[in-house]
Design a protein around this motif. Structure first.
Motif: not given
Length: 442
Positions: A183-186, A216-224, A226-229, A404-408
């Protein structure tokens, strides 16, 4: 007399409605396919999720963050000092992601996410001897091989599990620390995107995009996930490359960018498609030779280290393709997922981004200003990378986290929108609805 929306706003609303209809079609068709033959392997098509209305300790916090960003985000983004804006974006984005994760509770929402049988923490003890684990990594990719890796370890190069191995070794072991790390790094991915937009387009557009990157609605999947990292590492690689090619300390930023790009492709095979975004950065930065040489030198470091330790990327990827078809990927129907993958992104980037992408297309056609066109090229590159991933056939389902790395990178298109508070409200409402109505798988 009621005032009608402007023509541009009406077209934005049409784009948002079309995106909503795309998702609805994917849900209806997917449900029918899954009930008929069970080949989708998701319980709530097109998402890997289960229906289950609920609330949790993060509900109140998420509402507070959403209201605060909608009310104060646009004016603060316009007037804060640049470094202060970056700090505010990171703090608010982290709070947004944490609060959404905590809607599911501390255990299910954060501490347990990366400890399931598919996840990286299942294999920590198999890396006691790291060089030996790397030499034998490919021996355990295929199903049927001795002690085959769980799905996520088999599906990624070893830098992904090694991240959590090293966290464990410095005393930050277990699912809770792993979740907090992601979460923190993402959340820093938003900062990297803003730095890139400012360097390649202009600061005004970056500031307009900032509140949309926070909510970002994608925060639902950024936490937690690993793809957010992974998204943060890749985004900073692109940001540092943008700084290098625009003359900001090209030696150090170029080397750092190369190192992070090298790490990126050893975190996820699919992130080799970041070459599309990198190419857009080079094109917009009118790259000179020196920054490219520094970035190239930095890039070689990570592959050289892993290869020297016995892990061979191409051999592993070839085995992964076989492993992918041994599992659900070999059964999931490509004819459905080739468009349902894109429908998933409606919930990841939100209806505001659908409208922003419409305006991106208009900007590319009409070329109203240099900065606007440069931002449109950057957003278009991210969209192209997603389309290539989609057509590869190696992304059937679960793209709400995998992409997620592309969608953001699509979110900065919201800088083109008028009425930002209304669109931010729509973004926040979508995320809150998804998180409170569904038990997401990631």
């Amino acid at each position: 007399m009621t005032r009608l929306p402007s023509r541009d706003l009406r077209r934005d609303l049409y784009a948002a409605a079309a995106a909503a209809l795309l998702f609805a079609a994917a849900a209806l068709v997917g449900t029918a396919v899954e009930h008929r033959d069970g080949t989708l392997f998701v319980n709530w098509p097109p998402l890997l999720a289960d229906w289950g209305p609920h609330a949790g300790p993060g509900t109140a916090a998420a509402l507070v963050v959403a209201v605060a960003v909608v009310a104060y985000g646009p004016p603060l983004a316009a007037r804060l000092p640049w470094r202060g804006l970056l700090l505010a974006v990171w703090g608010a984005g982290t709070a947004w992601t944490f609060s959404l994760a905590l809607v599911d509770g501390w255990h299910r929402g954060i501490a347990h996410r990366l400890t399931t049988r598919y996840e990286y923490l299942q294999v920590i003890d198999r890396f006691d001897d790291i060089p030996a684990a790397l030499r034998g990594f490919t021996d355990h990719i295929l199903i049927g091989s001795p002690d085959h890796w769980p799905a996520h370890i088999a599906g990624h190069p070893p830098a992904a599990p090694l991240t959590f191995v090293y966290l464990d070794r410095i005393g930050l072991g277990g699912g809770a620390w792993a979740g907090v790390w992601c979460i923190v790094v993402g959340a820093t991915a938003a900062l990297a995107i803003l730095v890139t937009v400012r360097a390649l387009a202009d600061e005004r557009l970056a500031r307009r995009a900032a509140p949309f990157l926070v909510l970002a609605p994608g925060a639902v999947w950024l936490g937690t996930s690993a793809d957010g990292y992974f998204a943060a590492v890749a985004a900073w690689a692109a940001a540092l490359l943008a700084l290098a090619v625009t003359g900001r300390r090209p030696l150090w930023t170029g080397l750092a960018s190369g190192l992070l790009f090298g790490l990126t492709v050893y975190l996820s095979y699919g992130l080799t498609l970041y070459v599309v975004i990198a190419a857009a950065v080079l094109f917009l930065g009118s790259a000179r030779v020196r920054p490219l040489l520094f970035a190239g030198a930095g890039f070689l470091v990570v592959p050289a280290v892993f290869t020297a330790l016995g892990f061979h990327w191409w051999e592993a990827y070839d085995l992964l393709v076989t492993r992918y078809h041994q599992g659900a990927g070999g059964t999931r129907p490509g004819a459905y997922w080739v468009w349902a993958n894109l429908a998933c992104q409606v919930l990841v980037v939100g209806l505001a981004t659908a409208a922003g992408l419409r305006r991106t297309g208009v900007v590319l056609l009409r070329r109203p200003g240099a900065a606007e066109v440069r931002l449109a090229v950057l957003v278009g590159a991210a969209l192209l990378a997603m389309l290539v991933a989609d057509l590869s056939g190696m992304s059937k389902a679960e793209t709400e986290r995998i992409w997620l790395p592309f969608a953001l990178w699509l979110l900065p298109s919201c800088a083109y929108l008028t009425a930002p508070r209304a669109w931010l409200t729509a973004q926040a409402a979508l995320a809150l609805l998804v998180n409170h109505l569904l038990w997401t798988g990631w």
